[in-house]
Design a protein around this motif. Structure first.
Motif, PDB file in Angstrom:
ATOM      1  N   ASP A   1      50.783  54.791  68.203  1.00  0.00           N
ATOM      2  CA  ASP A   1      50.970  56.238  68.335  1.00  0.00           C
ATOM      3  C   ASP A   1      51.914  56.796  67.277  1.00  0.00           C
ATOM      4  O   ASP A   1      51.899  57.994  66.991  1.00  0.00           O
ATOM      5  CB  ASP A   1      51.512  56.582  69.734  1.00  0.00           C
ATOM      6  CG  ASP A   1      50.463  56.378  70.810  1.00  0.00           C
ATOM      7  OD1 ASP A   1      49.262  56.358  70.464  1.00  0.00           O
ATOM      8  OD2 ASP A   1      50.843  56.236  71.992  1.00  0.00           O
ATOM      9  N   ARG A   2      52.742  55.930  66.694  1.00  0.00           N
ATOM     10  CA  ARG A   2      53.665  56.399  65.660  1.00  0.00           C
ATOM     11  C   ARG A   2      52.967  56.592  64.318  1.00  0.00           C
ATOM     12  O   ARG A   2      53.529  57.211  63.420  1.00  0.00           O
ATOM     13  CB  ARG A   2      54.819  55.403  65.494  1.00  0.00           C
ATOM     14  CG  ARG A   2      55.722  55.282  66.717  1.00  0.00           C
ATOM     15  CD  ARG A   2      56.686  54.113  66.574  1.00  0.00           C
ATOM     16  NE  ARG A   2      55.968  52.838  66.517  1.00  0.00           N
ATOM     17  CZ  ARG A   2      56.569  51.658  66.373  1.00  0.00           C
ATOM     18  NH1 ARG A   2      57.879  51.596  66.273  1.00  0.00           N
ATOM     19  NH2 ARG A   2      55.850  50.542  66.336  1.00  0.00           N
ATOM     20  N   MET A   3      51.763  56.065  64.193  1.00  0.00           N
ATOM     21  CA  MET A   3      51.005  56.204  62.949  1.00  0.00           C
ATOM     22  C   MET A   3      50.256  57.531  62.937  1.00  0.00           C
ATOM     23  O   MET A   3      49.588  57.886  63.908  1.00  0.00           O
ATOM     24  CB  MET A   3      50.017  55.054  62.798  1.00  0.00           C
ATOM     25  CG  MET A   3      50.646  53.672  62.701  1.00  0.00           C
ATOM     26  SD  MET A   3      51.512  53.419  61.133  1.00  0.00           S
ATOM     27  CE  MET A   3      50.128  53.445  59.981  1.00  0.00           C
ATOM     28  N   THR A   4      50.373  58.259  61.846  1.00  0.00           N
ATOM     29  CA  THR A   4      49.670  59.536  61.720  1.00  0.00           C
ATOM     30  C   THR A   4      48.168  59.324  61.654  1.00  0.00           C
ATOM     31  O   THR A   4      47.391  60.067  62.256  1.00  0.00           O
ATOM     32  CB  THR A   4      50.135  60.281  60.461  1.00  0.00           C
ATOM     33  OG1 THR A   4      51.556  60.489  60.531  1.00  0.00           O
ATOM     34  CG2 THR A   4      49.433  61.631  60.323  1.00  0.00           C
ATOM     35  N   TYR A   5      47.756  58.291  60.915  1.00  0.00           N
ATOM     36  CA  TYR A   5      46.333  58.052  60.711  1.00  0.00           C
ATOM     37  C   TYR A   5      45.876  56.808  61.453  1.00  0.00           C
ATOM     38  O   TYR A   5      46.479  55.740  61.334  1.00  0.00           O
ATOM     39  CB  TYR A   5      46.034  57.900  59.217  1.00  0.00           C
ATOM     40  CG  TYR A   5      46.453  59.101  58.406  1.00  0.00           C
ATOM     41  CD1 TYR A   5      45.749  60.294  58.478  1.00  0.00           C
ATOM     42  CD2 TYR A   5      47.574  59.040  57.570  1.00  0.00           C
ATOM     43  CE1 TYR A   5      46.140  61.399  57.745  1.00  0.00           C
ATOM     44  CE2 TYR A   5      47.966  60.140  56.828  1.00  0.00           C
ATOM     45  CZ  TYR A   5      47.248  61.311  56.919  1.00  0.00           C
ATOM     46  OH  TYR A   5      47.641  62.414  56.190  1.00  0.00           O
ATOM     47  N   LYS A   6      44.786  56.968  62.186  1.00  0.00           N
ATOM     48  CA  LYS A   6      44.195  55.856  62.934  1.00  0.00           C
ATOM     49  C   LYS A   6      42.679  55.940  62.795  1.00  0.00           C
ATOM     50  O   LYS A   6      42.062  56.740  63.497  1.00  0.00           O
ATOM     51  CB  LYS A   6      44.622  55.930  64.409  1.00  0.00           C
ATOM     52  CG  LYS A   6      46.113  55.711  64.641  1.00  0.00           C
ATOM     53  CD  LYS A   6      46.528  55.923  66.079  1.00  0.00           C
ATOM     54  CE  LYS A   6      46.623  57.402  66.398  1.00  0.00           C
ATOM     55  NZ  LYS A   6      47.214  57.655  67.728  1.00  0.00           N
ATOM     56  N   PRO A   7      42.111  55.217  61.837  1.00  0.00           N
ATOM     57  CA  PRO A   7      42.694  54.127  61.050  1.00  0.00           C
ATOM     58  C   PRO A   7      43.524  54.635  59.878  1.00  0.00           C
ATOM     59  O   PRO A   7      43.380  55.788  59.456  1.00  0.00           O
ATOM     60  CB  PRO A   7      41.468  53.370  60.546  1.00  0.00           C
ATOM     61  CG  PRO A   7      40.417  54.437  60.428  1.00  0.00           C
ATOM     62  CD  PRO A   7      40.655  55.361  61.580  1.00  0.00           C
ATOM     63  N   SER A   8      44.364  53.746  59.371  1.00  0.00           N
ATOM     64  CA  SER A   8      45.213  54.049  58.226  1.00  0.00           C
ATOM     65  C   SER A   8      44.863  53.134  57.062  1.00  0.00           C
ATOM     66  O   SER A   8      44.817  51.915  57.210  1.00  0.00           O
ATOM     67  CB  SER A   8      46.688  53.873  58.588  1.00  0.00           C
ATOM     68  OG  SER A   8      47.496  53.917  57.426  1.00  0.00           O
ATOM     69  N   LEU A   9      44.648  53.745  55.904  1.00  0.00           N
ATOM     70  CA  LEU A   9      44.366  52.964  54.696  1.00  0.00           C
ATOM     71  C   LEU A   9      45.592  52.167  54.276  1.00  0.00           C
ATOM     72  O   LEU A   9      45.465  51.074  53.716  1.00  0.00           O
ATOM     73  CB  LEU A   9      43.911  53.897  53.574  1.00  0.00           C
ATOM     74  CG  LEU A   9      43.406  53.258  52.281  1.00  0.00           C
ATOM     75  CD1 LEU A   9      42.283  52.273  52.546  1.00  0.00           C
ATOM     76  CD2 LEU A   9      42.955  54.337  51.301  1.00  0.00           C
ATOM     77  N   ASP A  10      46.784  52.696  54.543  1.00  0.00           N
ATOM     78  CA  ASP A  10      48.022  51.953  54.239  1.00  0.00           C
ATOM     79  C   ASP A  10      48.013  50.578  54.907  1.00  0.00           C
ATOM     80  O   ASP A  10      48.377  49.568  54.293  1.00  0.00           O
ATOM     81  CB  ASP A  10      49.251  52.734  54.726  1.00  0.00           C
ATOM     82  CG  ASP A  10      49.673  53.826  53.761  1.00  0.00           C
ATOM     83  OD1 ASP A  10      49.499  53.642  52.546  1.00  0.00           O
ATOM     84  OD2 ASP A  10      50.179  54.862  54.233  1.00  0.00           O
TER      85      ASP A  10
END
Length: 403
Positions: A312-321
């Protein structure tokens, strides 16, 4: 200058909510509304808005056919509003095929609650797309199915090493990996490498003859806004016998990714499917990360993927990072990564780790992006080995050799 918007929806509730949200931002000006597709086509031609928000299901003329006619008569960036269902995903992808630039969920509960998150997302999408002047005059997404697939199911081996050496000195074809300085900005470094004067944007493209296509063990491609059409454009250029496994990260809801993968699989010579935990990497197989999840390589078995719940702390889901960082650790200099069109800067932090590990990174050019956000972040950080037009990326990737 404010972004001018035409709001199209047969529901007075949604028209009012959309107008209310957009009118709260001084960067946006509502110049008209329409209650069906036919009125939308007429007003698009008359008012010439920067952007149109478009409902899918409407009387007289539905949103998809309205988009098709608008693209023929008065090309305009269109943001589709669609329900988060399997059918909504299918219809939304048809709208993108027709020429729409992007989409946003039409969750009745969020709109009734006047969700501040949804409002802000709508505003930022409208501003970004409204300021983007790039339009696809001839939509390509989903068109021209390829010949039937051939069997290309040999298993990817993670323990293969390469004895090939580069035929051209690295310094002749790649940008310096040194941290950029004020005297040597990323834009200037790229211009010098190309011999092209375009320091104002840093977005000129390399002459293709000077781009080194690396021997690779894995290819990773990431995208956001405008990504569905861009990914399709790249992937249809790859041969069925493409020698490397491919990981795909597209910012997209969970209900959309399975339908998107199935659609790509129908259009491409390579195989494409939504990734599941434990999937094995295989040449000519592209695995698309499920929306709301993260995709990594198994740290104990580099030939398998791990699909994990999105933090939930990730802005993007999925994240390329997340995916870039994982493949950098596993395969280092044998990674071929491509950052395509999209809002934000997802992928830039992962790209730093990838470059430190010796991987190769290409970015899509500004002029061919729907939104030059994610590629720009990579270019401005001095991390791009090359900047390519979208039409060239697939054909250049097709030259990859398995390391």
């Amino acid at each position: 200058m404010a972004v001018t918007v035409l709001v199209v929806d047969d529901s007075s509730f949604f028209r009012n909510r959309i107008q209310e949200a957009l009118s709260s931002d001084p960067r946006i000006k509502i110049i008209g509304t329409a209650v069906d597709g036919r009125e939308a086509v007429a007003k698009a031609k008359e008012l010439k808005p920067d952007l149109i928000t478009m409902d899918v299901e409407m009387p007289q003329l539905n949103g998809i056919e309205a988009v098709r006619q608008i693209m023929r008569q008065s090309p305009t960036n269109v943001l589709m509003l669609s329900s988060l269902t399997h059918e909504g995903a299918r219809v939304t992808l048809e709208a993108l095929e027709a020429g729409a630039a992007d989409y946003l969920s039409k969750d009745i509960r969020a709109w009734m609650d006047r969700s501040s998150v949804l409002r802000q997302e709508l505003i930022e999408r409208v501003v970004a797309l409204g300021k983007s002047r790039r339009l696809r005059s001839t939509p390509t997404f989903g068109r021209n199915p390829p010949p039937a697939k051939t069997d290309n199911s040999r298993v990817f081996r993670s323990d293969v090493t390469s004895s090939r050496s580069q035929s051209v000195p690295d310094s002749q074809n790649r940008l310096s990996r040194a941290r950029p300085t004020p005297e040597s900005s990323p834009a200037r470094a790229i211009d010098n490498a190309r011999g092209v004067a375009d320091a104002s944007s840093g977005a000129a493209t390399y002459p293709l003859t000077r781009i080194r296509v690396p021997d690779a063990r894995i290819v990773v491609i990431g995208a956001s806004t405008g990504g569905p059409a861009a990914l399709q454009k790249v992937l249809v250029s790859l041969p069925a016998e493409f020698p490397c496994p491919i990981l795909l990260v597209q910012h997209m809801p969970a209900t959309f990714t399975k339908v998107f993968a199935e659609r790509l699989n129908q259009q491409c010579k390579i195989r494409v499917r939504e990734a599941v935990d434990g999937d094995r990497l295989e040449p000519g197989l592209a695995l698309l990360c499920q929306g709301g999840m993260q995709m990594m390589l198994d740290p104990r078995q580099h030939d398998r993927v791990k699909i994990l719940p999105g933090d939930d702390r990730m802005t993007y889901k999925p994240s390329l990072d997340v995916t870039y960082a994982s493949v950098a650790k596993a395969f280092g200099p044998k990674v071929m990564a491509v950052t395509l069109t999209g809002m934000g800067a997802d992928g830039c932090d992962g790209a730093r780790l990838l470059k430190q590990a010796g991987g190769t990174l290409w970015a899509q050019s500004k002029d061919t992006c729907t939104i030059y956000g994610m590629p720009q972040a990579v270019v401005n950080a001095g991390l791009a080995d090359a900047v390519l037009d979208l039409d060239d990326i697939g054909s250049m990737l097709a030259k990859c050799r398995y390391a």
